[in-house]
Write a protein that holds these residues in place. Structure first.
Motif, mmCIF file in Angstrom:
data_model
loop_
_atom_site.group_PDB
_atom_site.id
_atom_site.type_symbol
_atom_site.label_atom_id
_atom_site.label_comp_id
_atom_site.label_asym_id
_atom_site.label_seq_id
_atom_site.Cartn_x
_atom_site.Cartn_y
_atom_site.Cartn_z
ATOM 1 N N LYS A 3 15.648 11.185 -2.657
ATOM 2 C CA LYS A 3 14.597 10.383 -3.125
ATOM 3 C C LYS A 3 14.468 10.568 -4.808
ATOM 4 O O LYS A 3 14.241 9.865 -5.617
ATOM 5 N N PHE A 4 14.690 11.772 -5.220
ATOM 6 C CA PHE A 4 14.878 12.025 -6.814
ATOM 7 C C PHE A 4 16.030 11.021 -7.441
ATOM 8 O O PHE A 4 15.902 10.523 -8.434
ATOM 9 N N LYS A 5 17.227 11.214 -6.684
ATOM 10 C CA LYS A 5 18.334 10.525 -7.018
ATOM 11 C C LYS A 5 17.782 8.967 -7.181
ATOM 12 O O LYS A 5 18.252 8.153 -8.195
ATOM 13 N N LEU A 6 17.230 8.361 -6.124
ATOM 14 C CA LEU A 6 16.619 6.842 -6.372
ATOM 15 C C LEU A 6 15.680 6.658 -7.494
ATOM 16 O O LEU A 6 16.131 5.663 -7.953
ATOM 17 N N LYS A 41 0.822 -1.310 -0.034
ATOM 18 C CA LYS A 41 0.136 -0.080 0.049
ATOM 19 C C LYS A 41 1.001 1.212 -0.001
ATOM 20 O O LYS A 41 1.308 1.622 1.110
ATOM 21 N N LEU A 42 1.299 1.717 -1.290
ATOM 22 C CA LEU A 42 2.221 2.764 -1.397
ATOM 23 C C LEU A 42 1.434 4.077 -2.104
ATOM 24 O O LEU A 42 0.685 3.425 -2.784
ATOM 25 N N ASP A 43 1.886 5.248 -1.948
ATOM 26 C CA ASP A 43 1.139 6.338 -2.341
ATOM 27 C C ASP A 43 2.352 7.347 -3.016
ATOM 28 O O ASP A 43 3.076 7.889 -2.225
ATOM 29 N N MET A 44 2.485 7.488 -4.279
ATOM 30 C CA MET A 44 3.060 8.527 -4.907
ATOM 31 C C MET A 44 2.447 9.491 -5.596
ATOM 32 O O MET A 44 2.879 9.927 -6.702
ATOM 33 N N SER A 45 1.106 9.659 -5.345
ATOM 34 C CA SER A 45 0.168 10.332 -5.998
ATOM 35 C C SER A 45 0.589 11.944 -5.946
ATOM 36 O O SER A 45 0.003 12.733 -6.984
ATOM 37 N N ARG A 46 0.738 12.530 -4.895
ATOM 38 C CA ARG A 46 0.500 14.037 -4.857
ATOM 39 C C ARG A 46 1.922 14.578 -4.354
ATOM 40 O O ARG A 46 2.846 13.949 -3.741
ATOM 41 N N GLY A 47 2.305 15.822 -4.679
ATOM 42 C CA GLY A 47 3.186 16.484 -4.234
ATOM 43 C C GLY A 47 3.280 17.020 -3.296
ATOM 44 O O GLY A 47 3.366 18.141 -2.878
ATOM 45 N N LEU A 76 12.262 6.813 2.138
ATOM 46 C CA LEU A 76 13.004 6.213 1.374
ATOM 47 C C LEU A 76 12.786 4.925 1.238
ATOM 48 O O LEU A 76 12.818 4.157 0.198
ATOM 49 N N ASP A 77 12.642 4.026 2.487
ATOM 50 C CA ASP A 77 12.387 2.888 2.162
ATOM 51 C C ASP A 77 11.207 2.471 1.431
ATOM 52 O O ASP A 77 11.105 1.403 0.730
ATOM 53 N N GLU A 78 10.238 3.201 1.713
ATOM 54 C CA GLU A 78 8.937 2.858 0.919
ATOM 55 C C GLU A 78 9.122 3.065 -0.607
ATOM 56 O O GLU A 78 8.549 2.429 -1.354
ATOM 57 N N LEU A 79 9.706 4.416 -0.951
ATOM 58 C CA LEU A 79 10.200 4.593 -2.184
ATOM 59 C C LEU A 79 10.869 3.331 -2.969
ATOM 60 O O LEU A 79 10.862 2.775 -4.139
ATOM 61 N N PRO A 82 7.905 11.718 -5.982
ATOM 62 C CA PRO A 82 8.746 11.235 -5.076
ATOM 63 C C PRO A 82 8.765 11.739 -3.512
ATOM 64 O O PRO A 82 9.454 10.910 -2.715
ATOM 65 N N THR A 83 8.494 12.671 -3.338
ATOM 66 C CA THR A 83 8.756 13.434 -2.054
ATOM 67 C C THR A 83 7.994 13.009 -1.025
ATOM 68 O O THR A 83 8.780 12.766 0.360
ATOM 69 N N TYR A 84 6.825 12.299 -0.901
ATOM 70 C CA TYR A 84 6.167 12.058 0.412
ATOM 71 C C TYR A 84 6.404 10.659 1.106
ATOM 72 O O TYR A 84 6.893 10.804 2.023
#
Lengths: 418, 418
Positions: free
Chosen positions: A312-315, A21-27, A391-394, A386-388
């Motif tokens: 996060k951006f680098k990842l 259950k991961l969320d990369m939807s909003r800035g 790192l481990d979730e990303l 990627p900000t929210y």
């Protein structure tokens, strides 16, 4: 790059079975970013703290234009002067909405019609762009016209031609620095063309959403030419409504915002605003001005954010480089700032990728959200935020995301062969 | 009472020569009132404090309808349930403005026209009333129709007749408790008639500004029947937009506000509000909910205010009783709560009194402000706002005010004789 659809299907099923259950939807800023601003909560703690530098009791009514120290803060952030600033509440989106709403009901120039009285009102919408800008136009039944983005901003040949020939075009949405979602910063030439271009409509306005003005992700950030001062050279300063906020500097839900414009516009806005409210929250303005006494204090805070966001951006870029390099039609932006990476995918695959990700537990920004009416005719853009997530979730989300992209590309390749 | 115009002129000139600078123009809390809420400033001081009872991080984006603890607070204040509440920002006036603005651009009922598309839109305006309500109508070019106030609220015979026969009437402004400026609280019968009356316009709405719902000035306060629950008995609950705020409980400039309505209206408002903002300041909602954990905490705070405000109201009434009793045409209200005393003066003297006071250094609410378009045809009402000045200032202002009233009355008597 060769894509093995069967292997990708197996890999995808394996991801889907994990019940993630991961969320990369909003800035949205992450919890760690917010934690760095704890001092804002104690910037004003007693009655004596509540008096502004000019002796205004910030607890009481009044102060429609904001307190001087907050104006100075935004003026320094934007390269403007204090009289050009009106400080708002916790949402610059709300200021944009209100500005469009007033334009619809009362127009933007004394003696000219309210926009709602025209048969048709159109806005240019550089795409990919920001869904909440488009939602305001849709709500007010403003016709939206797509304009492609280039590496220097909106395609100004097209913008100049359209605004010169079509008087129904009353506005354009711009995110001039680290544009949402491309990350592009408008070039000096683009800014100057906005300031100098001829428009068929005398009541044409540029909605200049400077949301990411100091949101750098490198030590060599982009430079944005200040537009209002450029406009003064051409006498077009009434054309620009500039918006900014501290939403992604302090707290997204409890920051302060501003609208900046020419003195004629500021005067007109204050006259209209006086019907709407007695004033915005001045204590929160004080909190911000006390924490950020100089512009250097802002830059220091943004350097703290940079250290949290850059990894996060680098990842994301590392995964994309490793997993997606060489896939035909797949590319992505490498912004120097802002909150997004734009992922370009082969035509007619973006929705499929977002759906695949959703079914496996990863929420992305809906494909199409980057375009007016939620419709990207080519269905080839996904906004990556990627900000929210931590790192481990990303780190868990990205292999799944890359798998979805590759699977959708493989499906498309195989459908073309069929 | 015999008025000696020459003696009054001499007395007035003596006041004028003192070069006083006093302000009784607005219904603002005094510094001492604000000082009693210092604890609000430290109600949320660390990152861990920022999490709502439901786990919402109030620093971040989201929460369009407000956090549950703030909804519960307003629900208990208004006698409503949490789902009927949307928590707003620092200004209930802004919520009222937005509600009218949305009604103009989009209407209030699905499938019905936006109000701006009708040839004419009218509002009933009980008079004397609140100038900022009238300013919203004027801004949106809404035709305002005066309705006289009785001791039980607006004259309901007139209201019922007008709304039943005139379908251009889309709304009415109400301050049902401790009405601004009369201090009258609507009777149960008035509330029930609002709930049960027939309206020609299916999209008629009551703007129920419950600004002074707990602002008692005696230990035997007025009782206001809750209107939304009454309306449910007649199926008219969509008719009511209810507004309240903590502006005069905590800080006028940095409180929280709410709009309450039927579930259909709440749903519609949230749908529209989602275009305007991502959410209001939830940290400030938390501050309020932490300071006022139960409704009893609110009542305790209002008792503190009562002790500061009541002496001011008593002083005004003592001066009026001593100085003005027996002057033909002069009377005043004795409210059990709220922020104002209404002074009735002989016809065509109110402006003169306000001008006399201004010339001698005492700023009053402009005569006419209590009526739509700033025009009171009889020019016989002055809104007295005793809360803002400290007692000693009030003690200096009141003799001057009474002198101005008597002088204007004497001038009028002498002009009638001439």
């Amino acid at each position: 790059m060769e894509l093995d659809i069967n292997a990708l299907r197996t890999e995808y099923e394996e991801f889907a079975s994990r019940g993630m259950k991961l969320d990369m939807s909003r800035g949205k800023p992450s919890k760690e970013q917010l934690d760095t601003m704890e001092r804002l909560l104690t910037a004003v703690t007693c009655n004596a703290d509540c008096i502004s530098e000019n002796g205004v009791d910030c607890r009481n009514y009044g102060g429609l234009d904001g307190i001087d120290e907050a104006k100075r803060l935004f003026a320094s952030m934007l390269g403007l002067t204090m009289p050009e600033i009106i400080v708002g509440g916790n949402s610059s989106l709300n200021l944009m909405y209100d500005t469009v709403a007033r334009a619809m009901s009362h127009g933007v120039v004394d003696g000219m019609k309210p926009w709602a009285k025209y048969d048709k009102v159109s806005f240019l919408c550089p795409v990919p762009g920001y869904d909440r800008h488009f939602a305001i136009c849709e709500y007010f039944n403003i016709n939206m016209i797509n304009v492609p983005m280039t590496s220097e901003g909106p395609d100004m040949d097209i913008v100049e031609r359209l605004v010169a020939e079509d008087e129904t075009i009353k506005g354009i949405w711009c995110t001039p620095k680290y544009s949402n979602p491309t990350g592009i910063t408008y070039s000096d030439d683009t800014v100057r063309r906005f300031a100098s271009m001829k428009t068929a409509a005398a009541d044409f306005r540029v909605f200049w959403d400077n949301a990411y003005v100091w949101h750098d992700l490198t030590e060599h950030p982009d430079y944005l030419l200040e537009v209002l001062n450029e406009a003064k050279k051409y006498g077009t300063e009434d054309r620009f409504f500039i918006f900014a906020s501290t939403s992604k500097i302090t707290f997204p839900g409890a920051g302060i915002s501003c609208i900046a414009s020419s003195s004629a516009n500021v005067k007109r806005i204050l006259r209209e605003l006086s019907v709407q409210t007695i004033g915005h929250d001045k204590i929160n303005q004080l909190r911000h001005a006390r924490v950020f006494r100089t512009f250097d204090d802002i830059k220091e805070q943004m350097a703290v954010h940079l250290n949290l966001i850059r990894p996060k951006f680098k990842l994301v870029r590392r995964y994309f480089r490793t997993e997606l390099s060489g896939i035909p039609g797949v590319s992505w932006t490498r912004p120097n700032g802002g909150y997004f990476i734009t992922l370009y995918t082969p035509k007619h695959t973006a929705k499929r990728i977002v759906a695949l990700a959703a079914d496996a537990g990863l929420k992305l920004t809906p494909a199409g959200a980057t375009h007016p009416y939620g419709v990207n005719p080519d269905d080839d853009v996904i906004r990556i935020a990627p900000t929210y997530p931590p790192l481990d979730e990303l780190e868990r989300a990205l292999p799944l995301l890359c798998c979805c992209i590759k699977l959708a590309c493989a499906e498309k390749q195989s459908s073309l062969i069929d």
